[in-house]
Design a protein around this motif. Structure first.
Motif, mmCIF file in Angstrom:
data_model
loop_
_atom_site.group_PDB
_atom_site.id
_atom_site.type_symbol
_atom_site.label_atom_id
_atom_site.label_comp_id
_atom_site.label_asym_id
_atom_site.label_seq_id
_atom_site.Cartn_x
_atom_site.Cartn_y
_atom_site.Cartn_z
ATOM 1 N N LEU A 30 2.349 -5.165 -4.124
ATOM 2 C CA LEU A 30 3.706 -5.541 -3.748
ATOM 3 C C LEU A 30 4.082 -4.904 -2.407
ATOM 4 N N LEU A 31 3.812 -3.614 -2.270
ATOM 5 C CA LEU A 31 4.161 -2.893 -1.041
ATOM 6 C C LEU A 31 3.360 -3.411 0.152
ATOM 7 N N GLU A 32 2.084 -3.733 -0.089
ATOM 8 C CA GLU A 32 1.260 -4.286 0.996
ATOM 9 C C GLU A 32 1.827 -5.626 1.454
ATOM 10 N N SER A 33 2.345 -6.408 0.510
ATOM 11 C CA SER A 33 2.910 -7.713 0.869
ATOM 12 C C SER A 33 4.157 -7.536 1.741
ATOM 13 N N TRP A 34 4.754 -6.351 1.707
ATOM 14 C CA TRP A 34 5.926 -6.056 2.543
ATOM 15 C C TRP A 34 5.521 -5.348 3.841
ATOM 16 N N GLY A 35 4.217 -5.270 4.093
ATOM 17 C CA GLY A 35 3.754 -4.748 5.373
ATOM 18 C C GLY A 35 3.393 -3.270 5.407
ATOM 19 N N ALA A 36 3.498 -2.584 4.273
ATOM 20 C CA ALA A 36 3.238 -1.144 4.264
ATOM 21 C C ALA A 36 1.739 -0.828 4.320
ATOM 22 N N ASP A 37 1.412 0.335 4.872
ATOM 23 C CA ASP A 37 0.064 0.900 4.739
ATOM 24 C C ASP A 37 0.105 1.706 3.454
ATOM 25 N N VAL A 38 -0.602 1.244 2.430
ATOM 26 C CA VAL A 38 -0.467 1.851 1.114
ATOM 27 C C VAL A 38 -1.672 2.713 0.751
ATOM 28 N N TYR A 39 -1.393 3.900 0.251
ATOM 29 C CA TYR A 39 -2.423 4.799 -0.272
ATOM 30 C C TYR A 39 -2.097 4.994 -1.743
ATOM 31 N N SER A 40 -3.127 5.143 -2.559
ATOM 32 C CA SER A 40 -2.843 5.290 -3.980
ATOM 33 C C SER A 40 -3.502 6.536 -4.541
ATOM 34 N N ALA A 41 -2.924 7.016 -5.631
ATOM 35 C CA ALA A 41 -3.442 8.189 -6.319
ATOM 36 C C ALA A 41 -3.191 8.019 -7.808
ATOM 37 N N ALA A 42 -4.195 8.381 -8.613
ATOM 38 C CA ALA A 42 -4.054 8.245 -10.067
ATOM 39 C C ALA A 42 -3.841 9.606 -10.732
ATOM 40 N N SER A 43 -3.721 10.656 -9.919
ATOM 41 C CA SER A 43 -3.503 12.000 -10.475
ATOM 42 C C SER A 43 -2.820 12.866 -9.419
ATOM 43 N N ALA A 44 -2.333 14.016 -9.868
ATOM 44 C CA ALA A 44 -1.690 14.957 -8.944
ATOM 45 C C ALA A 44 -2.676 15.403 -7.866
ATOM 46 N N ASP A 45 -3.908 15.685 -8.265
ATOM 47 C CA ASP A 45 -4.908 16.141 -7.292
ATOM 48 C C ASP A 45 -5.157 15.094 -6.216
ATOM 49 N N GLN A 46 -5.277 13.834 -6.654
ATOM 50 C CA GLN A 46 -5.498 12.753 -5.682
ATOM 51 C C GLN A 46 -4.300 12.608 -4.753
#
Length: 138
Positions: A30-46
């Motif tokens: 969704l955020l990418e469709s709005w033009g954002a550079d998106v980074y993701s993390a599945a945990s606090a460490d990430q």
């Protein structure tokens, strides 16, 4: 302004944190469709790792409940690690009357699941407009 609306997050770096891979993928898309550079993390460490790698992240969207714990400590750590003000949005499926005051006290925004894209977009537009460079009136 239709083109403006679709890419209003153009080149803004956004970090999404969620331990549910389906939710994470949906939010990132969704955020990418709005033009954002998106980074993701599945945990606090990430998440901490991403902030170290990409110090100019401007917006963080995080699930409140992560691996049975809440994400407040992680979010406060992320804020402490970045020189700029992070816009932090917490997303939750729970009713959090006890925690809401704490969340707002830290200046974080709160959205409830199921997440409505229109509501998220309005919130992000308000956040990004608040610190966007004002167009010069030449």
């Amino acid at each position: 302004h239709a083109d403006n609306l679709s890419s209003f997050l153009q080149a803004r770096k956004v970090l999404c944190i969620d331990d549910d891979h389906g939710s994470l993928a949906g939010l990132c898309g969704l955020l990418e469709s709005w033009g954002a550079d998106v980074y993701s993390a599945a945990s606090a460490d990430q998440a901490l790792d991403q902030i170290h790698k990409h110090g100019d992240i401007a917006i963080v969207l995080s699930d409140y409940r992560m691996h049975g714990d809440n994400s407040m400590n992680t979010l406060l750590q992320l804020q402490a690690l970045t020189p700029q003000h992070l816009h932090i949005i917490i997303i939750t499926a729970e009713q959090l009357p006890a925690s809401e005051a704490n969340i707002q006290q830290h200046g974080f925004a709160l959205l409830h699941k199921p997440l409505r894209p229109a509501k998220l977009r309005k919130l992000l537009q308000n956040l990004t407009a608040a610190n966007a460079p004002t167009p010069s009136s030449e």
